[in-house]
Write an enzyme that holds these catalytic residues in place. Sequence first.
Site, PDB file in Angstrom:
ATOM      1  N   ALA A   1       0.820  -1.225   0.000  1.00 60.29           N
ATOM      2  CA  ALA A   1       0.000   0.000   0.000  1.00 60.29           C
ATOM      3  C   ALA A   1       0.850   1.269   0.000  1.00 60.29           C
ATOM      4  CB  ALA A   1      -0.914  -0.002   1.225  1.00 60.29           C
TER       5      ALA A   1
ATOM      6  N   GLU B   1     -26.327 -15.658   6.143  1.00 64.42           N
ATOM      7  CA  GLU B   1     -26.689 -14.290   6.514  1.00 64.42           C
ATOM      8  C   GLU B   1     -27.386 -14.295   7.876  1.00 64.42           C
ATOM      9  OE1 GLU B   1     -25.856 -11.502   4.597  1.00 64.42           O
ATOM     10  OE2 GLU B   1     -24.715 -13.136   3.758  1.00 64.42           O
TER      11      GLU B   1
ATOM     12  N   ILE C   1     -13.203 -14.018  -3.775  1.00 74.28           N
ATOM     13  CA  ILE C   1     -12.839 -13.987  -5.208  1.00 74.28           C
ATOM     14  C   ILE C   1     -12.830 -12.531  -5.689  1.00 74.28           C
ATOM     15  CG2 ILE C   1     -13.460 -14.770  -7.524  1.00 74.28           C
ATOM     16  CD1 ILE C   1     -15.156 -16.972  -6.250  1.00 74.28           C
TER      17      ILE C   1
ATOM     18  N   LYS D   1     -26.181  -9.929  -5.050  1.00 76.61           N
ATOM     19  CA  LYS D   1     -24.846  -9.946  -5.669  1.00 76.61           C
ATOM     20  C   LYS D   1     -24.955  -9.857  -7.189  1.00 76.61           C
ATOM     21  CE  LYS D   1     -23.106 -12.821  -1.897  1.00 76.61           C
ATOM     22  NZ  LYS D   1     -23.036 -14.199  -1.410  1.00 76.61           N
TER      23      LYS D   1
HETATM   24  P1  NDP Z   1     -21.890 -10.728  12.033  1.00 82.36           P
HETATM   25  O1  NDP Z   1     -23.291 -10.837  12.512  1.00 82.36           O
HETATM   26  O2  NDP Z   1     -20.944 -11.823  12.309  1.00 82.36           O
HETATM   27  O3  NDP Z   1     -21.247  -9.375  12.594  1.00 82.36           O
HETATM   28  C1  NDP Z   1     -21.945  -8.171  12.635  1.00 82.36           C
HETATM   29  C2  NDP Z   1     -21.166  -7.193  13.488  1.00 82.36           C
HETATM   30  O4  NDP Z   1     -21.840  -5.941  13.445  1.00 82.36           O
HETATM   31  C3  NDP Z   1     -21.064  -7.606  14.963  1.00 82.36           C
HETATM   32  O5  NDP Z   1     -19.812  -7.200  15.473  1.00 82.36           O
HETATM   33  C4  NDP Z   1     -22.180  -6.788  15.604  1.00 82.36           C
HETATM   34  O6  NDP Z   1     -21.901  -6.458  16.936  1.00 82.36           O
HETATM   35  C5  NDP Z   1     -22.118  -5.526  14.781  1.00 82.36           C
HETATM   36  N1  NDP Z   1     -23.405  -4.825  14.780  1.00 82.36           N
HETATM   37  C6  NDP Z   1     -24.573  -5.246  14.266  1.00 82.36           C
HETATM   38  N2  NDP Z   1     -25.536  -4.323  14.477  1.00 82.36           N
HETATM   39  C7  NDP Z   1     -24.944  -3.314  15.153  1.00 82.36           C
HETATM   40  C8  NDP Z   1     -25.402  -2.081  15.681  1.00 82.36           C
HETATM   41  N3  NDP Z   1     -26.681  -1.712  15.570  1.00 82.36           N
HETATM   42  N4  NDP Z   1     -24.528  -1.296  16.309  1.00 82.36           N
HETATM   43  C9  NDP Z   1     -23.242  -1.670  16.459  1.00 82.36           C
HETATM   44  N5  NDP Z   1     -22.744  -2.819  15.977  1.00 82.36           N
HETATM   45  C10 NDP Z   1     -23.584  -3.630  15.337  1.00 82.36           C
HETATM   46  O7  NDP Z   1     -21.996 -10.449  10.449  1.00 82.36           O
HETATM   47  P2  NDP Z   1     -20.945 -10.838   9.323  1.00 82.36           P
HETATM   48  O8  NDP Z   1     -19.592 -10.394   9.731  1.00 82.36           O
HETATM   49  O9  NDP Z   1     -21.155 -12.230   8.891  1.00 82.36           O
HETATM   50  O10 NDP Z   1     -21.473  -9.933   8.110  1.00 82.36           O
HETATM   51  C11 NDP Z   1     -21.173  -8.557   8.037  1.00 82.36           C
HETATM   52  C12 NDP Z   1     -21.498  -8.079   6.619  1.00 82.36           C
HETATM   53  O11 NDP Z   1     -20.666  -8.783   5.695  1.00 82.36           O
HETATM   54  C13 NDP Z   1     -22.931  -8.324   6.159  1.00 82.36           C
HETATM   55  O12 NDP Z   1     -23.321  -7.271   5.318  1.00 82.36           O
HETATM   56  C14 NDP Z   1     -22.812  -9.616   5.351  1.00 82.36           C
HETATM   57  O13 NDP Z   1     -23.816  -9.743   4.361  1.00 82.36           O
HETATM   58  C15 NDP Z   1     -21.467  -9.418   4.701  1.00 82.36           C
HETATM   59  N6  NDP Z   1     -20.780 -10.612   4.266  1.00 82.36           N
HETATM   60  C16 NDP Z   1     -20.634 -11.682   5.109  1.00 82.36           C
HETATM   61  C17 NDP Z   1     -19.927 -12.794   4.718  1.00 82.36           C
HETATM   62  C18 NDP Z   1     -19.720 -13.967   5.603  1.00 82.36           C
HETATM   63  O14 NDP Z   1     -19.137 -14.958   5.156  1.00 82.36           O
HETATM   64  N7  NDP Z   1     -20.170 -13.923   6.849  1.00 82.36           N
HETATM   65  C19 NDP Z   1     -19.302 -12.851   3.388  1.00 82.36           C
HETATM   66  C20 NDP Z   1     -19.498 -11.664   2.579  1.00 82.36           C
HETATM   67  C21 NDP Z   1     -20.219 -10.591   3.017  1.00 82.36           C
HETATM   68  P3  NDP Z   1     -22.156  -7.521  18.143  1.00 82.36           P
HETATM   69  O15 NDP Z   1     -21.375  -8.744  17.799  1.00 82.36           O
HETATM   70  O16 NDP Z   1     -21.640  -6.802  19.306  1.00 82.36           O
HETATM   71  O17 NDP Z   1     -23.633  -7.791  18.144  1.00 82.36           O
HETATM   72  N1  HSE Z   2     -24.352 -15.702   3.144  1.00 85.14           N
HETATM   73  C1  HSE Z   2     -23.429 -15.493   2.078  1.00 85.14           C
HETATM   74  C2  HSE Z   2     -23.164 -16.800   1.383  1.00 85.14           C
HETATM   75  C3  HSE Z   2     -22.131 -14.924   2.618  1.00 85.14           C
HETATM   76  O1  HSE Z   2     -23.540 -17.853   1.911  1.00 85.14           O
HETATM   77  O2  HSE Z   2     -22.631 -16.780   0.276  1.00 85.14           O
HETATM   78  C4  HSE Z   2     -21.190 -14.479   1.535  1.00 85.14           C
HETATM   79  O3  HSE Z   2     -21.683 -13.379   0.860  1.00 85.14           O
END
Ligand code: NDP
Ligand code: HSE
Length: 434
Positions: A33, A190, A136, A205
Site C-alpha cells: 500500500a 446471513e 474472489i 450480488k
Molecule cells: P456478524 O453478525 O458476524 O457481525 C456483525 C457485526 O456488526 C457484529 O460485530 C455486531 O456487533 C455488529 N453490529 C450489528 N448491528 C450493530 C449495531 N446496531 N450497532 C453496532 N454494531 C452492530 O456479520 P458478518 O460479519 O457475517 O457480516 C457482516 C457483513 O458482511 C454483512 O453485510 C454480510 O452480508 C457481509 N458478508 C458476510 C460474509 C460472511 O461470510 N459472513 C461474506 C461476505 C459478506 P455484536 O457482535 O456486538 O452484536
Molecule cells: N451468506 C453469504 C453466502 C455470505 O452464503 O454466500 C457471503 O456473501
Amino acid sequence: MNPMKVGLLGLGVVGGGTWTVLSRNAEEIARRAGRRIEVTRAAVRDVAKARARVGDAILVDTDVHALVRDPEIDIVVELIGGDTLARELVLEAIANGKHVVTANKALLAKHGNEIFAAAHERGVMVTFEAAVAGGIPIIKAIREGLTANRIQWVAGIINGTTNFILSEMRSRGLPFADVLAEAQRLGYAEADPTFDVEGVDAAHKLTLLASLAFGVPVQFDRAHIEGISQLAAEDIEHAERLGYRIKLLGITKRRADGIELRVHPALVPAERLLANVEGAMNAVLVKGDAVGPTLYYGQGAGEEPTASAVVADLVDVTRLHTADPGNRVPHLAFQPDAMSDTPILSIEQVSTSYYLRLRVDDQPGVLADIARILADRSISIGSMIQQPSHIGGADIIFLTHEAVEGNVNQAIERIEALPFVRSKVTRLRVENLI
Ligand code: NDP
Ligand code: HSE
C-alpha cells in the site's frame, strides 16, 4: 508516511477476520500500500465480546455515529449488515468525507445508486469487493481486468450457503435443516438465512454484477428470484441420472432487447466446471466478446476469505485516495454519466432450455397430445425419458431445446389441464453455459 486510519463498524465474522488479516500481514500490506493501514477504533453492540477479539489496543465502543464522524478516521469499513442503519452510517461517513469499504451486498443492491451518487458528489470512494463472491476478486476482474470487453453474460454460484446445502444433500444425503444449521455455525449464512435459501442474497450480488458488466443502474427490484426451498430431492436424483447437477445460479445476460437478470436453481451439465463447485465455494463465469469465457473460483464466504477482499479494498483506497476523483476507477466500472438505460427483461421473456417432469396415466396418445401442445408454442423436445411410477401411472421427463419462458408457461398450463395428467408439472431451467 502516516498510517491510513480505519474505523470498523462491526467486529463479527467479517470484521473479526479483517482485524486478524490486517494484524497478521501488516508488514506485507504496508509494502504493497505504501504506508501502514491501522484500525484505530471499532463500534459494536457487545463491547466485551469485541474486546476478547482485539484486546485493549484500540478504542471499542457502541457509538457508531461517533465513529463515522471521527476526524481521525480516513476509511470507514461497514461490516454490520442490514440496509437501514448501515445506509444511514455509510451516507453519514460519505458526507463527512470518509472513504467507505463495505461487504454489504443487501445495502448496495437496494441503495447503491443513492450511495454511489453521494460518493461521486463528495469525491470519495466506496469499494465493495467483499460484497460479491467472498474472497474472489470478481469485481476487480470485471471492473478493471475485462474492461476492454463488451461483456455478453455472467453466470455464477454466488451463494456459499446454498451451494453447501446442495452439495451436502447430494453427496451425503443429509437433511436440508441439518446442513443449513452447519452453514450457520461456520459463519457462511446471513443474519436472516432465508436470504440465502430463497435466493435473495445471490440476487443482491447478481444485481451488482449486472451493473458492473453492462453499465446499467443497480436494479434489484427487477431481478427474478427463486431459491432452493421448493427443490424436490427426486429432481436432484433425476438430474444426476440425466448427466446434470442442480446448482443455484445467478445469471445475467445481454440480449438485443434487454438484459436477463435471474437467480434460480438450474440443471448444469455434470462435465462443466461450474457443476463441480462444491461446498461453500463460489465460481463465476464471465463471457466477454474479446476474451471469451473466463472462470473465477474461490471461497465465497467465511471469516478470512471475505477479509481478504475487504483488505484488498483498503489497499486500493490507500493507494488511490490522493488521486483526482475524476481519474479514479468508477464505482460501477462505467463513468456515471455514461450509464445505459437498457431495460431488464421480465422472466417471461427469458430464453433457455427446460426440464419438465410430470406424472401421467400410462395410455395411448399421452405423448402425442403433450408433444402437440409443446410444438404449437415452438418448444422443441431435446430428449425424453419415461418410467413407471411406484404409485401407478408413469413419470415423464422432457428436456427441451431453447424456448421462451412465456411459451413454456402457457404450455404447462395446457398440459396440466389434460385429463390424463395426474400431477403439476415441475419446471426447472437447464443452463448449458456455452
Ligand atoms: P456478524 O453478525 O458476524 O457481525 C456483525 C457485526 O456488526 C457484529 O460485530 C455486531 O456487533 C455488529 N453490529 C450489528 N448491528 C450493530 C449495531 N446496531 N450497532 C453496532 N454494531 C452492530 O456479520 P458478518 O460479519 O457475517 O457480516 C457482516 C457483513 O458482511 C454483512 O453485510 C454480510 O452480508 C457481509 N458478508 C458476510 C460474509 C460472511 O461470510 N459472513 C461474506 C461476505 C459478506 P455484536 O457482535 O456486538 O452484536
Ligand atoms: N451468506 C453469504 C453466502 C455470505 O452464503 O454466500 C457471503 O456473501
